[in-house]
Design an enzyme around this catalytic site. Structure first.
Site, PDB file in Angstrom:
ATOM      1  N   VAL A 195       0.838  -1.195   0.000  1.00 17.27           N
ATOM      2  CA  VAL A 195       0.000   0.000   0.000  1.00 17.27           C
ATOM      3  C   VAL A 195       0.877   1.251   0.000  1.00 17.27           C
ATOM      4  O   VAL A 195       0.582   2.248  -0.672  1.00 17.27           O
ATOM      5  CB  VAL A 195      -0.946   0.000   1.219  1.00 17.27           C
ATOM      6  CG1 VAL A 195      -1.668   1.329   1.343  1.00 17.27           C
ATOM      7  CG2 VAL A 195      -1.945  -1.144   1.099  1.00 17.27           C
ATOM      8  N   ALA A 196       1.999   1.195   0.755  1.00 16.52           N
ATOM      9  CA  ALA A 196       2.898   2.342   0.792  1.00 16.52           C
ATOM     10  C   ALA A 196       3.541   2.582  -0.573  1.00 16.52           C
ATOM     11  O   ALA A 196       3.825   3.729  -0.946  1.00 16.52           O
ATOM     12  CB  ALA A 196       3.983   2.108   1.840  1.00 16.52           C
ATOM     13  N   GLU A 246      -1.081   6.510  -3.741  1.00 16.59           N
ATOM     14  CA  GLU A 246      -2.534   6.645  -3.815  1.00 16.59           C
ATOM     15  C   GLU A 246      -2.987   8.086  -3.967  1.00 16.59           C
ATOM     16  O   GLU A 246      -4.125   8.350  -4.338  1.00 16.59           O
ATOM     17  CB  GLU A 246      -3.206   6.015  -2.585  1.00 16.59           C
ATOM     18  CG  GLU A 246      -2.984   6.756  -1.286  1.00 16.59           C
ATOM     19  CD  GLU A 246      -1.755   6.244  -0.558  1.00 16.59           C
ATOM     20  OE1 GLU A 246      -1.581   6.564   0.617  1.00 16.59           O
ATOM     21  OE2 GLU A 246      -0.970   5.505  -1.183  1.00 16.59           O
ATOM     22  N   ASP A 295      -7.959  26.335 -38.303  1.00 18.62           N
ATOM     23  CA  ASP A 295      -8.762  26.896 -39.371  1.00 18.62           C
ATOM     24  C   ASP A 295      -8.343  28.359 -39.548  1.00 18.62           C
ATOM     25  O   ASP A 295      -7.676  28.937 -38.690  1.00 18.62           O
ATOM     26  CB  ASP A 295     -10.244  26.791 -38.982  1.00 18.62           C
ATOM     27  CG  ASP A 295     -11.166  27.412 -40.017  1.00 18.62           C
ATOM     28  OD1 ASP A 295     -10.928  27.199 -41.214  1.00 18.62           O
ATOM     29  OD2 ASP A 295     -12.108  28.117 -39.627  1.00 18.62           O
ATOM     30  N   ASP A 336     -14.124  26.885 -36.025  1.00 21.46           N
ATOM     31  CA  ASP A 336     -15.395  27.461 -35.582  1.00 21.46           C
ATOM     32  C   ASP A 336     -16.565  27.051 -36.453  1.00 21.46           C
ATOM     33  O   ASP A 336     -17.713  27.265 -36.094  1.00 21.46           O
ATOM     34  CB  ASP A 336     -15.308  28.990 -35.556  1.00 21.46           C
ATOM     35  CG  ASP A 336     -15.150  29.586 -36.953  1.00 21.46           C
ATOM     36  OD1 ASP A 336     -14.681  28.857 -37.851  1.00 21.46           O
ATOM     37  OD2 ASP A 336     -15.494  30.762 -37.147  1.00 21.46           O
ATOM     38  N   ASP A 344     -15.480  22.244 -39.646  1.00 24.74           N
ATOM     39  CA  ASP A 344     -14.381  21.892 -38.761  1.00 24.74           C
ATOM     40  C   ASP A 344     -14.768  20.798 -37.764  1.00 24.74           C
ATOM     41  O   ASP A 344     -13.891  20.204 -37.131  1.00 24.74           O
ATOM     42  CB  ASP A 344     -13.913  23.121 -37.969  1.00 24.74           C
ATOM     43  CG  ASP A 344     -13.447  24.246 -38.873  1.00 24.74           C
ATOM     44  OD1 ASP A 344     -12.704  23.951 -39.825  1.00 24.74           O
ATOM     45  OD2 ASP A 344     -13.838  25.400 -38.641  1.00 24.74           O
ATOM     46  N   GLU A 392      11.276   3.370   1.453  1.00 23.73           N
ATOM     47  CA  GLU A 392      10.636   2.484   2.421  1.00 23.73           C
ATOM     48  C   GLU A 392      10.918   1.027   2.083  1.00 23.73           C
ATOM     49  O   GLU A 392      11.179   0.206   2.976  1.00 23.73           O
ATOM     50  CB  GLU A 392       9.137   2.755   2.448  1.00 23.73           C
ATOM     51  CG  GLU A 392       8.783   4.140   2.986  1.00 23.73           C
ATOM     52  CD  GLU A 392       7.328   4.502   2.764  1.00 23.73           C
ATOM     53  OE1 GLU A 392       6.538   3.584   2.497  1.00 23.73           O
ATOM     54  OE2 GLU A 392       6.990   5.694   2.834  1.00 23.73           O
ATOM     55  N   ASN A 397       3.161   6.772   5.186  1.00 25.50           N
ATOM     56  CA  ASN A 397       2.565   6.868   3.853  1.00 25.50           C
ATOM     57  C   ASN A 397       1.398   7.865   3.847  1.00 25.50           C
ATOM     58  O   ASN A 397       1.231   8.648   2.910  1.00 25.50           O
ATOM     59  CB  ASN A 397       2.075   5.484   3.423  1.00 25.50           C
ATOM     60  CG  ASN A 397       1.694   5.443   1.959  1.00 25.50           C
ATOM     61  OD1 ASN A 397       2.473   5.842   1.101  1.00 25.50           O
ATOM     62  ND2 ASN A 397       0.492   4.972   1.683  1.00 25.50           N
ATOM     63  N   THR A 406       2.975  11.546   4.175  1.00 24.17           N
ATOM     64  CA  THR A 406       3.800  12.028   3.060  1.00 24.17           C
ATOM     65  C   THR A 406       3.033  12.037   1.743  1.00 24.17           C
ATOM     66  O   THR A 406       3.170  12.976   0.943  1.00 24.17           O
ATOM     67  CB  THR A 406       5.060  11.169   2.912  1.00 24.17           C
ATOM     68  OG1 THR A 406       4.690   9.788   2.719  1.00 24.17           O
ATOM     69  CG2 THR A 406       5.943  11.296   4.151  1.00 24.17           C
TER      70      THR A 406
END
Length: 880
Positions: A262-263, A267, A309, A605, A609, A674, A699, A702
C-alpha cells in the site's frame, strides 16, 4: 419523395398544411441529431475505470481484509474525491457549453396554403417553399427558385471567406443554399431539398461518430499503473518470503507485506492529477476558456502540432479594406473591423479628404456603388456590425476613416443601377450630381474592369493597374477596381453605362488576422509546436495569411483539396498550408499527423471543422462565432474567441504534466526508500525496521495532503521555452526513473544510517527510523517546489509543516505512540532527525540543478523526417 416535393412546390402556394404534416412525420424534424447526455452512473464508471483507481480499489480491499479500516478509509476518500471532481467538472462544462448554444436557425418563413408563415426551423420539411432575406439563417438545404441580389456567407460550412452569389440560373453550388449559412444581402425563394441529417450540415455532423480517444497523460498513467500493479505483486511476495525465512510470524509478515505494498502505491496520484487538472480548468475559465473534459487541459501540454482553421479563428471573420491604389500612389487604411474610426496613411503621414482628392474620389464612388450599411454597437456588444455584403461594408468603413460621411452621399441620389452579376463580375449605379448631371459609379473584379471596352484610360494606366492588382492578389487580398464617369444628362452613352469610364483606383480587401494570432503562432513555435493551416478558402489567400502569421515561408508550397483528392499531394505531413479542403479531407490531414506520431490540436469554428475537431487529440472551438456543431465536437471552447488563450492552455497543460512528474518523483522516491529500508534493515541487525502501522502512518502523511499540494505548484518560468515531450515517452521517461532511484537511495541511506547509529548507541532505533524516514521525505517535498524561495503555493508549505508536526506527534503523543508502537526521543535525537530532513531538501534542490529536465532542442528541419514525422531522436524538437 424528393421528386414529389420538388414538383409540388414549384407553385407559389407552397405545400398544404396536411402535406407538410405528412412529410414531417415521414422525414422527421429538421434538427441535427445531438449526442445524448451521459447519465451520472456512466460518468462515475468512466472515472473508476482509470488503471490507478483500480489499483487503489485493490489496495483498499486488502487493507479492509487486514482490519486496517482507517487507512482503507483514506484510500476510499481519495477515490471518492477524484471521482466527484471529475464528474462535476464534466457536468459544469457541459452546462456552460449549452449556455453558449443557439439554434442554427430558430425560425423560418415558409409559404403554406398560399400564405406566408413563420415557423420553428425544426418544422421545415422537404418541399417547403422558404423565403430568405438579408440577415436570415438558412434553415435547410434547397434550390434557389428566385433571387434578387442574393448573397450568402458560407464560411461556417466551406471556410470560404468571401460571400457567394446565389441565383436560380447558376449551375452547381451557386444555385443552391445550405442549412446554417447566412444571407448577407438580397432576398430569395428556396425550395427545400434536404433537412436534418440529410442536409449538408447533417452529413458533416455524421462524420463525428468516433468516440474521443485517451489523452496522452491517460495513456501514460495507464501504462504506469499496469507496471506498478505487477511490481506490487512481486514486492509482496519478496517481503513475505524474506520475513518468513527469518522466522517472523506469518500473520505479522502478511500485514507488513500488504502495508508495504500500500505504501508503494502513490494513492495520492489520482488526487494530484485531479487537483492539477481542476485548477487548470478553473484558471482557463478565468481566461474565458471552457474545459469540457478535464483531461483536455493536460493534452494541450503534450501537443506537438496545432492545426488551425483560418476564417474566424486566425482571422477576424470580417472584411477590412486595408490597401488603396490610385494612379497617383498607394495608401494604407488603419482601423479595426467595421468601426468608422481610424485613419488613412500615405507616405507615413495621415491624410484627410482635402490632402488626397484622388483617394477621396476613389472611396466616394465605392461608397455610392454600395448597398451595405454599418450598425453601431448594441446589446452590450463593443463591435460595429456589417449590414449586408461584408465587402461593401468594408468600403464604407474605409471611406469613413478618410472623413467621408455616408449622410453626405444622400445628395447623390441613385436613379438607376445594374446589379452585380457573377458573369459580369461588377456592379454599376447611376447618381444625380448635386451640381447637375449624373455620375456613373462602377466597382468589380479587375479582370472585368481593366479592359479598353470599359475604361477610357490609356494602355499604360491599365498595365500598371493590372500589375498592382496581381501584387495585391498574391498578398491574399480580394481586389476591387473602382471607376466612374460624369455625364451632363441621364442618357446612356453608346447604349450602356459600363463604357468610357475613368479608373479611380484599386481597393485591397482582406479578412485580417486577429491581433493575437501572430503572437500566438510565435509562442507555439517558441514552445516547439508545429502550426499548420487548414482552410476551405482560396490557396492564395491561405498562403498569404500563413506567411503573414509565420506559419509558412513566402515560397512554401500550398496543398489543395483537389490535389489530395487526385492523390498528387504527396505526404500530407510534408506541408504546412492546406487550402480548398473539404471536411473529409480535414479529417485525413489530422489523422495523417496523428499517424505520424504527433499529438494534434485542431482549432476551428465552422460546421466544416466539426469532424476534425472530434478526431484530433484535442479540439478547440470558438464560442462566440463558433457553430453549435463545432462547440459540441470540441474539448475546449474559447468563449471570447481569442486564440491567445490557446497558449495559456498549453502552459496550463505543461504545468499539470510537470506537477504529475514532480509528485511521482517525490512519491515513488519515498516508496522506494521504504522498500529499501524494509529489505536491507534485517541485514544491518534490525529484524523488522518498521511496523505495518508505522509504514501506513508515514505513507498517509507524506502521500496525503503534501503530495496533493504538489499538484498545485505554479508553472515553471521556462515552461514555454522548451519543446513538448515526445508522444511515445513514458510518464517516467526523460530521466525520471534514475532520479527516483537516486532520491530513494539517498533517503533510505540517511534513514538506515540513523537507525544503525541509534541501535549501536542504545537508542530507540525503530522510532528513529520512523521519524527520520518521514521527515526526510517531507524535506524532499519542499525541495520539489517549482519556484523555491517564493510564497507561490503556500498550501504546500502549510501541508508540509502540518505533516511534520503529526510525524513528531507519532513519537511524543501517548495515544499515537500506543497506536504506532513508537517510543519518545530526546531533544538531541529530535534535532538530529530534523537536520537529516533538511538534508532531504538540500539534496533534492541540488539534483534538480544538476539533473534538470531539458528535452533536446532541434531545428525546424529536423522536424520534417520521412512523411513529416520527426526522427525519434528529435521528435521533441522545437522550431527556431
Amino acid at each position: 419523395m424528393a421528386g414529389e416535393a420538388r414538383d409540388t412546390t414549384r407553385s407559389a402556394a407552397g405545400l398544404s398544411s396536411a402535406e407538410a404534416a405528412r412529410r414531417l412525420a415521414h422525414f422527421g424534424p429538421n434538427e441535427i441529431p445531438s449526442e445524448p447526455r451521459a447519465p451520472v452512473w456512466r460518468r462515475v464508471l468512466q472515472q473508476l475505470r482509470d488503471p490507478l483507481i483500480l489499483v487503489l480499489l485493490v489496495a483498499a480491499a486488502l487493507t479492509i481484509a487486514t482490519g486496517d479500516l482507517s487507512d482503507a478509509a483514506v484510500i476510499l476518500l481519495v477515490i471518492t474525491v477524484n471521482t466527484v471532481v471529475g464528474v462535476v467538472q464534466e457536468v459544469r462544462a457541459e452546462q456552460a457549453v449549452m449556455a453558449l448554444s443557439v439554434m442554427s436557425a430558430p425560425a423560418a418563413r415558409v409559404v403554406r396554403d398560399g400564405e406566408e408563415r413563420s415557423l420553428p426551423a425544426a418544422d421545415v420539411v422537404p418541399g417547403d417553399l422558404v423565403l430568405v432575406a438579408e440577415g436570415d439563417i438558412v434553415p435547410a438545404d434547397g434550390d434557389v427558385l428566385a433571387a434578387a441580389s442574393l448573397l450568402a456567407d458560407e464560411s461556417s460550412l466551406t471556410g470560404e471567406s468571401v460571400p457567394v452569389e446565389k441565383a436560380p440560373d447558376l449551375d452547381g453550388s451557386r444555385g443552391t443554399v445550405s442549412a446554417g449559412t447566412v444571407v448577407v444581402r438580397g432576398r430569395g425563394r428556396v425550395v427545400v431539398t434536404g433537412t436534418g441529417a440529410d442536409s449538408a450540415l447533417g452529413r458533416i455532423s455524421s462524420l463525428m461518430g468516433a468516440a474521443p480517444s485517451l489523452t496522452p497523460l491517460q495513456r501514460r498513467l495507464a501504462s504506469f499503473g499496469r507496471v506498478l500493479a505487477a511490481a506490487i505483486v512481486v514486492l509482496c511476495a519478496v517481503v513475505l518470503a524474506l520475513g518468513l525465512a527469518r522466522g517472523q510470524p506469518v500473520e505479522l509478515m502478511i500485514v507488513a507485506a500488504i502495508s508495504l505494498a500500500v505504501a508503494a502505491v502513490p494513492e495520492s496520484l489520482p488526487a494530484v492529477v485531479t487537483l492539477a487538472l481542476a485548477l487548470g480548468a478553473r484558471r482557463m475559465a478565468d481566461r474565458h476558456a471552457i474545459v469540457r473534459r478535464l483531461p483536455a487541459v493536460e493534452t494541450l501540454g503534450s501537443v506537438t502540432v496545432i492545426a488551425t482553421d483560418k476564417t474566424g479563428t486566425l482571422t477576424e471573420g470580417r472584411m477590412v479594406a486595408e490597401r488603396l491604389w490610385t494612379p497617383l500612389g498607394e495608401a494604407a487604411v488603419l482601423g479595426r473591423g467595421y468601426e468608422p474610426e481610424g485613419r488613412v496613411v500615405r507616405d507615413g503621414e495621415t491624410v484627410a479628404i482635402g490632402d488626397a482628392p484622388d483617394l477621396a474620389g476613389l472611396l466616394r464612388v465605392a461608397m455610392l456603388c454600395n448597398d451595405a450599411g454599418l450598425e453601431p454597437p448594441s446589446d452590450g456588444s463593443t463591435e460595429w456590425r456589417a449590414l449586408g455584403d461584408p465587402t461593401e461594408a468594408a468600403l464604407l468603413a474605409a471611406g469613413a476613416r478618410l472623413g467621408l460621411e455616408r449622410t453626405a452621399l444622400d445628395r447623390w441620389p441613385r436613379v438607376e443601377e445594374i446589379p452585380f452579376d457573377s458573369s459580369r463580375k461588377c456592379m454599376t449605379t447611376v447618381h444625380t450630381r448635386p451640381e447637375g448631371g449624373v455620375r456613373v459609379a462602377c466597382k468589380g473584379a479587375p479582370e472585368a474592369l481593366l479592359r479598353p471596352q470599359v475604361l477610357a484610360d490609356g494602355p499604360d494606366v491599365l498595365a500598371r493597374a493590372a500589375a498592382q492588382a496581381e501584387t495585391l492578389a498574391r498578398g491574399g487580398y480580394r481586389v476591387l477596381a473602382v471607376a466612374a464617369a460624369d455625364h451632363d444628362e441621364l442618357a446612356k452613352p453608346s447604349g450602356t453605362w459600363e463604357s468610357g469610364l475613368t479608373l479611380l483606383g484599386l481597393v485591397g480587401i482582406l479578412d485580417p488576422p486577429r491581433g493575437a494570432s501572430e503572437s500566438t503562432i510565435a509562442a507555439c513555435k517558441e514552445a516547439g509546436i508545429v502550426p499548420v493551416l487548414i482552410t476551405g478558402d482560396h490557396p492564395l489567400t491561405a498562403h498569404a495569411v500563413a506567411a503573414r502569421l509565420g506559419i509558412a515561408s513566402r515560397d512554401e508550397e500550398v496543398t489543395t483539396g483537389e490535389r489530395i483528392r487526385e492523390g498528387t499531394a504527396g505526404a500530407l505531413t510534408g506541408v504546412r498550408v492546406y487550402a480548398r479542403t473539404t471536411p473529409e479531407q480535414k479529417l485525413d490531414i489530422v489523422q495523417a499527423w496523428r499517424g505520424a506520431g504527433h499529438v494534434v490540436a485542431m482549432t476551428g469554428d465552422g460546421v466544416n471543422d466539426g469532424p476534425a475537431l472530434r478526431r484530433a487529440d484535442i479540439g478547440v472551438a470558438m464560442g462566440r462565432r463558433g457553430t453549435e456543431v463545432a462547440r459540441q465536437a470540441a474539448d475546449l471552447v474559447l468563449s471570447d474567441d481569442n486564440p491567445a488563450t490557446i497558449v495559456s492552455a498549453v502552459e496550463e497543460g505543461r504545468r499539470v504534466y510537470a506537477n504529475v512528474r514532480r509528485f511521482l518523483l517525490y512519491g515513488l522516491a519515498g516508496g522506494t526508500a521504504e522498500i529499501v529500508v524494509m529489505l536491507l534493515g534485517p541485514f544491518l541487525g534490525m529484524p523488522l525496521p518498521l511496523l505495518p502501522a508505522q509504514i501506513l502512518w508515514i505513507n498517509l502523511l507524506t502521500h496525503g495532503v503534501p503530495g496533493v499540494a504538489l499538484g498545485a505548484e505554479p508553472v515553471a518560468p521556462d515552461a514555454m521555452r522548451h519543446p513538448p515531450r515526445p508522444p511515445e515517452e513514458s510518464v517516467l521517461g526523460a530521466g525520471l526513473w534514475p532520479r527516483i532511484l537516486f532520491m530513494g537511495a539517498f533517503v533510505a541511506t540517511v534513514t538506515l544510517v540513523a537507525g544503525v547509529w541509534a541501535r549501536e548507541t542504545g537508542r530507540p532505533w525503530q522510532s528513529m527510523i520512523f521519524l527520520v524516514l518521514g521527515a526526510t521525505q517531507l524535506g524532499v517535498a519542499l525541495g520539489s517546489r517549482a519556484r523555491p524561495g517564493s510564497l507561490a503555493n503556500p498550501f504546500l508549505l502549510v501541508a508540509v509543516g502540518a505533516a511534520l508536526a503529526l510525524q513528531a506527534a507519532g513519537v511524543y503523543l501517548p495515544v499515537l505512540r500506543d497506536l504506532l508502537g513508537t517510543e519518545p526521543l530526546s531533544l538531541g535525537e529530535l534535532a538530529i532527525a530534523c537536520a537529516l530532513s533538511g538534508l532531504g531538501h538540500v539534496v533534492m534542490r541540488l539534483q534538480t540543478r544538476l539533473w534538470p529536465e531539458r528535452p533536446p532542442r532541434v531545428t525546424s528541419t529536423a522536424l520534417g523526417g520521412e512523411g513529416g514525422r520527426p526522427p525519434r531522436s528529435a521528435r521533441a524538437g522545437r522550431l527556431r
